[in-house]
Design a protein around this motif. Sequence first.
Motif: not given
Length: 226
Positions: A73-97
């Motif tokens: 569930l947290t992975w899904l929330a992180a993916w949605l949050s990263g898309r909303a903030m338009r994070l790049n791949r590296q930032e999205q990875g850091s947020l997700t992990l």
Amino acid sequence: MSPEVRIALLIGLFVAGLVARRSGWLQPKHAGFMLRLVINVGLPAMFIADVSRIPLRTDLIALPAGALIIMLLTWLAAWLSGRAMRLNRQEQGSLTLCGVSINNGFLFPFVLAAWGQEAFAQLALFDFGHVIGQSTFVYMLAAWYGGQHTSAAAVVKRALLFPPLWALLVALAINGADVALPQWLVVPLRLVGQSILLLVIVALGVLFDARLLRDGRVMLALALRL
């Protein structure tokens, strides 16, 4: 000693780590060594001492299952949050992990101080699900976001080289076989485990950097983890 006093002492260890970092006595590399000692020695010793003795019930399966569900569930929330903030791949990875890594190691000393051995053992069962997810699902996420290829063999090897997982499996096997470990073994295992476990709070103080809280992405990662 009351739970409140024990928790106050843990907070004191955090402050000690903070002061040691600011005074130059300890550095992040020292905190890394302390955390590796906790993972490779402290937690396995505690798992064998306590999980091997906890009364097992069928409803306790909800603990490891719950950890896996929380991570998904947290992975899904992180993916949605990263898309909303338009994070790049590296930032999205850091947020997700950061979000999906529950880091129970920091919780164990507080649970032990507040509720004792049985609660520690139940948190260990919760961590069993987390360890499985961490060494498989999270490992593959890290490889994907880092642009690296990983194989099923690498995932299995990663899981099999994680000492807490082996300690939990051994403890559950002892428990299931209804074998009572002798006190001359349980007492030193628990003493060594509890002593080393305190290092995780010191390490947390050493690694803490309040300046990072100014970054909204860091605050989002903390919110996801909580």
